[in-house]
Design a protein around this motif. Structure first.
Motif, PDB file in Angstrom:
ATOM      1  N   VAL A  52       0.859  -1.186   0.000  1.00 49.76           N
ATOM      2  CA  VAL A  52       0.000   0.000   0.000  1.00 49.76           C
ATOM      3  C   VAL A  52       0.898   1.240   0.000  1.00 49.76           C
ATOM      4  CG1 VAL A  52      -2.093  -0.974   0.965  1.00 49.76           C
ATOM      5  CG2 VAL A  52      -0.247  -0.325   2.511  1.00 49.76           C
ATOM      6  N   PHE A  53       0.533   2.225  -0.810  1.00 49.82           N
ATOM      7  CA  PHE A  53       1.413   3.346  -1.112  1.00 49.82           C
ATOM      8  C   PHE A  53       0.761   4.680  -0.744  1.00 49.82           C
ATOM      9  CE2 PHE A  53       2.580  -0.142  -3.863  1.00 49.82           C
ATOM     10  CZ  PHE A  53       3.962  -0.147  -3.819  1.00 49.82           C
ATOM     11  N   PHE A  54       1.626   5.662  -0.465  1.00 55.25           N
ATOM     12  CA  PHE A  54       1.177   6.964  -0.007  1.00 55.25           C
ATOM     13  C   PHE A  54       1.980   8.054  -0.710  1.00 55.25           C
ATOM     14  CE2 PHE A  54       0.450   3.694   3.007  1.00 55.25           C
ATOM     15  CZ  PHE A  54      -0.848   3.914   3.452  1.00 55.25           C
ATOM     16  N   ILE A  80       5.374   8.793  -5.291  1.00 53.28           N
ATOM     17  CA  ILE A  80       5.131   8.000  -4.085  1.00 53.28           C
ATOM     18  C   ILE A  80       6.291   8.149  -3.115  1.00 53.28           C
ATOM     19  CG2 ILE A  80       5.068   5.611  -3.251  1.00 53.28           C
ATOM     20  CD1 ILE A  80       3.320   4.965  -5.721  1.00 53.28           C
ATOM     21  N   ARG A  81       5.979   8.345  -1.834  1.00 54.34           N
ATOM     22  CA  ARG A  81       7.018   8.576  -0.832  1.00 54.34           C
ATOM     23  C   ARG A  81       6.994   7.575   0.321  1.00 54.34           C
ATOM     24  NH1 ARG A  81       4.064  10.193   3.193  1.00 54.34           N
ATOM     25  NH2 ARG A  81       2.274  11.581   2.918  1.00 54.34           N
ATOM     26  N   HIS A  82       5.993   6.679   0.374  1.00 52.64           N
ATOM     27  CA  HIS A  82       5.922   5.738   1.498  1.00 52.64           C
ATOM     28  C   HIS A  82       5.197   4.479   1.063  1.00 52.64           C
ATOM     29  CE1 HIS A  82       6.079   4.450   5.633  1.00 52.64           C
ATOM     30  NE2 HIS A  82       4.768   4.281   5.686  1.00 52.64           N
ATOM     31  N   VAL A  83       5.588   3.351   1.666  1.00 51.07           N
ATOM     32  CA  VAL A  83       4.973   2.067   1.352  1.00 51.07           C
ATOM     33  C   VAL A  83       4.867   1.244   2.630  1.00 51.07           C
ATOM     34  CG1 VAL A  83       7.220   1.032   0.735  1.00 51.07           C
ATOM     35  CG2 VAL A  83       5.087  -0.005  -0.113  1.00 51.07           C
ATOM     36  N   GLY A  84       3.793   0.481   2.726  1.00 52.86           N
ATOM     37  CA  GLY A  84       3.606  -0.453   3.822  1.00 52.86           C
ATOM     38  C   GLY A  84       3.075  -1.774   3.305  1.00 52.86           C
ATOM     39  N   LEU A  85       2.906  -2.735   4.204  1.00 56.91           N
ATOM     40  CA  LEU A  85       2.427  -4.069   3.851  1.00 56.91           C
ATOM     41  C   LEU A  85       1.067  -4.277   4.516  1.00 56.91           C
ATOM     42  CD1 LEU A  85       3.688  -6.583   2.305  1.00 56.91           C
ATOM     43  CD2 LEU A  85       4.111  -7.529   4.566  1.00 56.91           C
ATOM     44  N   TYR A  86       0.039  -4.409   3.694  1.00 53.45           N
ATOM     45  CA  TYR A  86      -1.321  -4.547   4.221  1.00 53.45           C
ATOM     46  C   TYR A  86      -1.477  -5.871   4.952  1.00 53.45           C
ATOM     47  CZ  TYR A  86      -6.405  -4.207   4.385  1.00 53.45           C
ATOM     48  OH  TYR A  86      -7.715  -4.117   4.804  1.00 53.45           O
ATOM     49  N   VAL A  87      -2.179  -5.852   6.106  1.00 50.81           N
ATOM     50  CA  VAL A  87      -2.384  -7.071   6.885  1.00 50.81           C
ATOM     51  C   VAL A  87      -3.854  -7.381   7.110  1.00 50.81           C
ATOM     52  CG1 VAL A  87      -0.146  -6.957   8.041  1.00 50.81           C
ATOM     53  CG2 VAL A  87      -2.129  -5.818   9.079  1.00 50.81           C
ATOM     54  N   GLY A 124      -8.128  -5.696   7.712  1.00 54.36           N
ATOM     55  CA  GLY A 124      -8.860  -4.887   8.662  1.00 54.36           C
ATOM     56  C   GLY A 124      -8.574  -3.406   8.596  1.00 54.36           C
ATOM     57  N   GLY A 125      -8.031  -2.936   7.478  1.00 56.66           N
ATOM     58  CA  GLY A 125      -7.708  -1.527   7.340  1.00 56.66           C
ATOM     59  C   GLY A 125      -6.354  -1.133   7.905  1.00 56.66           C
ATOM     60  N   TYR A 126      -5.519  -2.104   8.259  1.00 58.33           N
ATOM     61  CA  TYR A 126      -4.211  -1.830   8.853  1.00 58.33           C
ATOM     62  C   TYR A 126      -3.069  -2.357   7.981  1.00 58.33           C
ATOM     63  CZ  TYR A 126      -6.273  -0.324  13.267  1.00 58.33           C
ATOM     64  OH  TYR A 126      -6.978   0.366  14.228  1.00 58.33           O
ATOM     65  N   MET A 127      -1.917  -1.730   8.163  1.00 57.59           N
ATOM     66  CA  MET A 127      -0.683  -2.170   7.513  1.00 57.59           C
ATOM     67  C   MET A 127       0.411  -2.256   8.558  1.00 57.59           C
ATOM     68  SD  MET A 127       0.654   1.345   5.690  1.00 57.59           S
ATOM     69  CE  MET A 127       0.758   2.891   6.628  1.00 57.59           C
ATOM     70  N   ILE A 128       1.435  -3.040   8.258  1.00 59.05           N
ATOM     71  CA  ILE A 128       2.704  -2.968   8.984  1.00 59.05           C
ATOM     72  C   ILE A 128       3.621  -2.087   8.166  1.00 59.05           C
ATOM     73  CG2 ILE A 128       4.731  -4.236   9.775  1.00 59.05           C
ATOM     74  CD1 ILE A 128       2.950  -6.661  10.220  1.00 59.05           C
ATOM     75  N   ASN A 129       4.261  -1.111   8.833  1.00 63.69           N
ATOM     76  CA  ASN A 129       5.162  -0.222   8.103  1.00 63.69           C
ATOM     77  C   ASN A 129       6.246   0.318   9.007  1.00 63.69           C
ATOM     78  OD1 ASN A 129       3.985   3.156   8.226  1.00 63.69           O
ATOM     79  ND2 ASN A 129       3.260   1.521   9.543  1.00 63.69           N
ATOM     80  N   ALA A 130       7.324   0.753   8.374  1.00 64.29           N
ATOM     81  CA  ALA A 130       8.399   1.478   9.060  1.00 64.29           C
ATOM     82  C   ALA A 130       8.169   2.950   8.756  1.00 64.29           C
ATOM     83  CB  ALA A 130       9.765   1.007   8.554  1.00 64.29           C
TER      84      ALA A 130
END
Length: 339
Positions: free
Chosen positions: A271-273, A283-290, A292-298
């Motif tokens: 998922v990208f932001f 695009i400046r940020h990315v996370g991993l969708y898990v 329920g509307g949540y991601m794991i990200n740094a």
């Protein structure tokens, strides 16, 4: 133009249980998608092509039956990364990477201003489409997929395609055709749902083990980094753990597969932001969708790898990573991580 011819560390145990429930629940809700998904393109994914070039790609990508906007976009992205001033070591120039000799024959005045400027995307993009379609005519009588044959002619020349009766047995040409057709899917607006990714659960498992790890700009999780990551370093390592090599930079990772809608997200989707929702290159940020509307990200310096909500004003979109999609991505030199 390549041718032969001219989050926090508290409560980690609870967090892992939370992830497991989200993954199981979301995959259960998506049961049956793999068998019924179908792919195709009726247009471009929003933001996949920089907004300044999208009208040109949409118009000229429909110039002939062998071409479509997503295919043209995949070529331009591969050739120049949308850079109008790109210059290769072989003197290929501009956003479409024409060499001067080819431009002299196939360059067109796309914007009708009285000149044919190899550096001007308003001329170069129409010229790329015109050249593609001329090659499609040259190999129109060759058996097989007409778009594959067109791309093979682009890379190896029409004579080799005609002689071989299709894509010739040249490794570079076969790789070029496969890469462009795979990348085409990352620019095309899917028809129907996108099939789930087989390796997604393993990528999520890797990411959840990193919860609570401090963020490090440019971090790849190596011993030298003390196991720390930044956003794209985390997602790269997560998919590397299941045998898929992603690029280092978030905006390049966006093109590693097709793009499910927000309502179709599954665990493992990237998922990208971005602050510019019209241009995937911003695009400046990315996370991993898990789920329920949540991601794991740094997230950023001073924070730790953690859960965050996906639904924010800067949410750009998602990518369902595939091995073929990742392998099709052109190598980028001199890239640095996005935060």
């Amino acid at each position: 133009m390549r041718k032969f011819w001219v989050a926090s560390g508290i409560g980690i145990g609870v967090c892992l249980t939370f992830v497991a429930l989200l993954v199981v629940g979301t995959y259960s809700a998506a049961a049956g998608l793999a068998g019924g998904a179908r792919q195709g393109a009726v247009g471009l994914v929003k933001g996949a092509v920089p907004a300044v070039y999208q009208p040109l790609v949409e118009r000229w990508g429909n110039l002939c039956p062998a071409l479509n906007p997503a295919l043209l976009a995949a070529q331009l992205y591969t050739e120049s990364n949308w850079k109008p001033d790109a210059l290769s070591h072989a003197d290929a120039r501009g956003i479409a990477q024409f060499i001067p000799e080819t431009w002299a024959t196939y360059g067109v005045d796309g914007d009708g201003d009285g000149d044919r400027d190899i550096w001007d995307p308003k001329d170069a993009i129409p010229s790329a489409a015109t050249y593609d379609c001329q090659l499609a005519k040259d190999v129109a009588q060759v058996p097989g997929d007409r778009s594959d044959n067109m791309l093979a002619a682009y890379n190896a020349g029409p004579y080799r395609v005609i002689k071989a009766g299709g894509v010739p047995p040249i490794s570079e040409t076969q790789g070029y055709v496969k890469s462009i057709r795979s990348l085409e899917k990352s620019f095309a607006r899917p028809v129907g749902r996108v099939a789930p990714a087989q390796q997604a659960a393993g990528a999520v498992y890797f990411a959840q083990k990193q919860l609570g790890t401090p963020y490090l700009w440019g971090g790849d999780g190596t011993a030298a980094d003390n196991g720390r990551f930044d956003c794209s370093g985390l997602t790269k390592a997560a998919y590397e753990s299941v045998g898929i090599e992603l690029p280092r930079v978030a905006n390049d990772q966006y093109n590693a597969g097709s793009h499910p809608s927000r309502g179709e997200l599954l665990p493992g989707d990237l998922v990208f932001f971005s602050d510019d929702l019209t241009n995937s290159r911003a695009i400046r940020h990315v996370g991993l969708y898990v789920g329920g509307g949540y991601m794991i990200n740094a997230p950023f310096t001073g924070a730790v790898i953690r859960f965050d909500k996906v639904d924010t004003p800067d949410y750009f979109g998602a990518t369902r990573v595939t091995k073929d999609g990742a392998e099709a991505l052109p190598e980028r030199s001199g890239s640095t991580s996005k935060p």
